[in-house]
Design a protein around this motif. Structure first.
Motif, PDB file in Angstrom:
ATOM      1  N   ASP A 135       0.829  -1.208   0.000  1.00 60.16           N
ATOM      2  CA  ASP A 135       0.000   0.000   0.000  1.00 60.16           C
ATOM      3  C   ASP A 135       0.864   1.260   0.000  1.00 60.16           C
ATOM      4  N   ASN A 136       1.968   1.208   0.720  1.00 62.02           N
ATOM      5  CA  ASN A 136       2.887   2.343   0.738  1.00 62.02           C
ATOM      6  C   ASN A 136       3.521   2.552  -0.634  1.00 62.02           C
ATOM      7  N   LEU A 137       3.849   1.448  -1.294  1.00 62.67           N
ATOM      8  CA  LEU A 137       4.414   1.536  -2.642  1.00 62.67           C
ATOM      9  C   LEU A 137       3.403   2.156  -3.607  1.00 62.67           C
ATOM     10  N   ALA A 138       2.147   1.731  -3.505  1.00 64.91           N
ATOM     11  CA  ALA A 138       1.103   2.287  -4.367  1.00 64.91           C
ATOM     12  C   ALA A 138       0.930   3.785  -4.114  1.00 64.91           C
ATOM     13  N   TYR A 139       1.033   4.187  -2.857  1.00 68.96           N
ATOM     14  CA  TYR A 139       0.840   5.593  -2.488  1.00 68.96           C
ATOM     15  C   TYR A 139       1.924   6.494  -3.081  1.00 68.96           C
ATOM     16  N   ARG A 140       3.154   5.984  -3.127  1.00 69.16           N
ATOM     17  CA  ARG A 140       4.254   6.820  -3.610  1.00 69.16           C
ATOM     18  C   ARG A 140       4.687   6.473  -5.034  1.00 69.16           C
ATOM     19  N   ALA A 141       3.871   5.706  -5.735  1.00 68.59           N
ATOM     20  CA  ALA A 141       4.248   5.239  -7.074  1.00 68.59           C
ATOM     21  C   ALA A 141       4.541   6.384  -8.032  1.00 68.59           C
ATOM     22  N   ASN A 142       3.730   7.442  -7.967  1.00 66.34           N
ATOM     23  CA  ASN A 142       3.922   8.546  -8.913  1.00 66.34           C
ATOM     24  C   ASN A 142       5.159   9.385  -8.612  1.00 66.34           C
ATOM     25  N   ARG A 143       5.813   9.106  -7.485  1.00 64.78           N
ATOM     26  CA  ARG A 143       7.036   9.836  -7.153  1.00 64.78           C
ATOM     27  C   ARG A 143       8.290   9.013  -7.453  1.00 64.78           C
ATOM     28  N   LEU A 144       8.093   7.806  -7.929  1.00 69.04           N
ATOM     29  CA  LEU A 144       9.225   6.947  -8.256  1.00 69.04           C
ATOM     30  C   LEU A 144       9.720   7.225  -9.669  1.00 69.04           C
ATOM     31  N   SER A 145      10.975   6.923  -9.904  1.00 65.07           N
ATOM     32  CA  SER A 145      11.519   7.048 -11.254  1.00 65.07           C
ATOM     33  C   SER A 145      10.982   5.917 -12.125  1.00 65.07           C
ATOM     34  N   GLU A 146      11.113   6.082 -13.418  1.00 67.92           N
ATOM     35  CA  GLU A 146      10.639   5.045 -14.333  1.00 67.92           C
ATOM     36  C   GLU A 146      11.366   3.726 -14.090  1.00 67.92           C
ATOM     37  N   THR A 147      12.656   3.820 -13.813  1.00 70.84           N
ATOM     38  CA  THR A 147      13.437   2.613 -13.536  1.00 70.84           C
ATOM     39  C   THR A 147      12.929   1.904 -12.287  1.00 70.84           C
ATOM     40  N   GLU A 148      12.625   2.673 -11.253  1.00 70.73           N
ATOM     41  CA  GLU A 148      12.117   2.085 -10.008  1.00 70.73           C
ATOM     42  C   GLU A 148      10.746   1.454 -10.225  1.00 70.73           C
ATOM     43  N   ARG A 149       9.886   2.146 -10.957  1.00 73.23           N
ATOM     44  CA  ARG A 149       8.549   1.596 -11.198  1.00 73.23           C
ATOM     45  C   ARG A 149       8.626   0.309 -12.015  1.00 73.23           C
ATOM     46  N   THR A 150       9.512   0.294 -12.992  1.00 74.15           N
ATOM     47  CA  THR A 150       9.684  -0.908 -13.810  1.00 74.15           C
ATOM     48  C   THR A 150      10.185  -2.074 -12.968  1.00 74.15           C
ATOM     49  N   SER A 151      11.145  -1.793 -12.102  1.00 81.17           N
ATOM     50  CA  SER A 151      11.709  -2.838 -11.253  1.00 81.17           C
ATOM     51  C   SER A 151      10.661  -3.408 -10.301  1.00 81.17           C
ATOM     52  N   HIS A 152       9.923  -2.523  -9.635  1.00 81.38           N
ATOM     53  CA  HIS A 152       8.880  -2.976  -8.709  1.00 81.38           C
ATOM     54  C   HIS A 152       7.793  -3.759  -9.453  1.00 81.38           C
ATOM     55  N   SER A 153       7.419  -3.268 -10.623  1.00 78.54           N
ATOM     56  CA  SER A 153       6.367  -3.929 -11.401  1.00 78.54           C
ATOM     57  C   SER A 153       6.761  -5.348 -11.776  1.00 78.54           C
ATOM     58  N   ALA A 154       7.995  -5.509 -12.221  1.00 76.51           N
ATOM     59  CA  ALA A 154       8.467  -6.830 -12.635  1.00 76.51           C
ATOM     60  C   ALA A 154       8.487  -7.800 -11.454  1.00 76.51           C
ATOM     61  N   LYS A 155       8.942  -7.326 -10.305  1.00 75.15           N
ATOM     62  CA  LYS A 155       9.024  -8.195  -9.128  1.00 75.15           C
ATOM     63  C   LYS A 155       7.636  -8.610  -8.648  1.00 75.15           C
ATOM     64  N   ILE A 156       6.717  -7.654  -8.596  1.00 80.99           N
ATOM     65  CA  ILE A 156       5.371  -7.965  -8.111  1.00 80.99           C
ATOM     66  C   ILE A 156       4.641  -8.881  -9.092  1.00 80.99           C
ATOM     67  N   SER A 157       4.775  -8.605 -10.373  1.00 82.29           N
ATOM     68  CA  SER A 157       4.110  -9.434 -11.380  1.00 82.29           C
ATOM     69  C   SER A 157       4.605 -10.870 -11.323  1.00 82.29           C
ATOM     70  N   GLN A 158       5.889 -11.037 -11.096  1.00 83.98           N
ATOM     71  CA  GLN A 158       6.451 -12.380 -11.000  1.00 83.98           C
ATOM     72  C   GLN A 158       5.981 -13.079  -9.725  1.00 83.98           C
ATOM     73  N   ALA A 159       5.887 -12.316  -8.633  1.00 87.37           N
ATOM     74  CA  ALA A 159       5.489 -12.905  -7.349  1.00 87.37           C
ATOM     75  C   ALA A 159       4.007 -13.264  -7.310  1.00 87.37           C
ATOM     76  N   LEU A 160       3.206 -12.604  -8.132  1.00 89.62           N
ATOM     77  CA  LEU A 160       1.763 -12.853  -8.139  1.00 89.62           C
ATOM     78  C   LEU A 160       1.433 -14.325  -8.374  1.00 89.62           C
ATOM     79  N   ALA A 161       2.140 -14.923  -9.294  1.00 82.27           N
ATOM     80  CA  ALA A 161       1.837 -16.306  -9.679  1.00 82.27           C
ATOM     81  C   ALA A 161       2.098 -17.297  -8.551  1.00 82.27           C
TER      82      ALA A 161
END
Length: 233
Positions: free
Chosen positions: A57-83
Motif C-alpha cells: 500500500d505504501n508503494l502504491a501511495y508513492r508510485a507517482n514519485r518513483l523514477s521510471e526505472t524504479e517503477r519498472t523494477s517494482h512492477s516486474a518483481k510484483i508481477s512475478q510474485a503474483l503467480a
C-alpha cells in the motif's frame, strides 16, 4: 501419585502446550510471534502478511514519485510474485500496487490476474484495467464481460469499460446492454454515457445502436427538462 506430583505434571503439560513445538521437535517460544517488528525476527521468519500489505500500500501511495526505472523494477518483481502468492488478500493489494505503477510490466501482471482463481482478485484486476487507460485493456475487459463466471466481476468490467471512449469499448458493452439483469444494463448505459458524452437516457435500443456504430437521434427534451437549469439535471 501424590498431590505434588500431579501438580508438577499438570504444570509441565501447560508449559509444553503453551510453548508449542517446532516442526523439528524443538520447543519454540510463543512470544516470538508477537515481536514482529524485531529485525532479527523479520530476517529469520520474513515479514508478516500485515507488514507485506502495508508495504504494498505504501508503494502504491508513492508510485507517482518513483523514477521510471524504479517503477519498472517494482512492477516486474510484483508481477512475478503474483503467480506464486498463496494469499488472495495479498494478491489483491499486489494488483492495486500494479495499477498505480502502471508500466508494461505491471500491465502484464494485471492481465494474468484476470484469470486468478479468486473472484476478489479478478474484480480488482478488472478495476485496475480501467485505471491504466491502456487501450489493450478494452478487448480483455470485453472478454471478461462475456466469460467470467462471477457476476460482480462482469459488472466491474462493464463499469471499467466506461474509462475508454473508443468505438471498440462501446461495442464491447453490447452484451451488457442485452443482459436480462437491469443492474448490468444500467452499468452499460452509464459507461456509454460517461465515455461518449451523448445521452439516450434509458432507451436501451438506441444505446445499442450507438454502441454498434450508429448515430440515432437523441430523445426529445421535455418541457419540464427545459425549465430545469442544466446544472440541476
Amino acid at each position: 501419585m501424590d498431590h505434588q506430583s500431579t501438580l508438577r505434571g499438570i504444570t509441565l503439560l501447560l508449559i509444553l502446550g503453551f510453548a508449542g513445538c517446532a516442526s523439528n521437535g524443538a520447543i519454540v517460544d510463543p512470544l516470538i510471534y508477537w515481536d514482529k517488528d524485531d529485525p532479527e525476527f523479520v530476517a529469520k521468519y520474513g515479514p508478516t502478511p500485515t507488514q507485506r500489505i502495508e508495504s504494498l500500500d505504501n508503494l502504491a501511495y508513492r508510485a507517482n514519485r518513483l523514477s521510471e526505472t524504479e517503477r519498472t523494477s517494482h512492477s516486474a518483481k510484483i508481477s512475478q510474485a503474483l503467480a506464486e502468492e498463496p494469499n488472495s488478500v495479498i494478491r489483491v493489494h499486489m494488483v492495486r500496487a500494479l495499477a498505480k505503477l502502471n508500466t508494461p510490466e505491471a500491465f502484464a501482471g494485471l492481465k494474468s490476474s484476470l484469470y486468478d482463481n479468486d473472484e476478489a482478485v479478478r474484480r480488482e484486476a478488472v478495476t485496475a484495467m480501467g485505471v491504466t487507460k491502456n487501450p489493450e485493456a478494452v478487448a480483455l475487459l470485453g472478454d471478461v464481460l462475456i466469460r467470467d463466471r462471477d457476476y460482480d466481476v462482469r459488472l466491474s468490467a462493464a463499469k471499467s469499460l466506461g474509462e475508454f471512449s473508443s468505438g471498440a469499448a462501446h461495442e464491447a458493452l453490447v452484451p451488457a446492454l442485452d443482459a436480462r439483469d437491469p443492474a448490468m444494463r444500467f452499468a452499460a448505459i452509464e459507461s456509454l454515457r460517461k465515455s461518449s458524452k451523448v445521452d439516450y437516457k434509458g432507451d436501451t435500443a438506441k444505446w445499442r445502436e450507438f454502441a454498434q456504430g450508429g448515430n440515432p437521434e437523441p430523445p426529445a427534451t421535455s418541457i419540464a427538462e427545459q425549465l430545469i437549469p442544466s446544472f440541476l439535471r
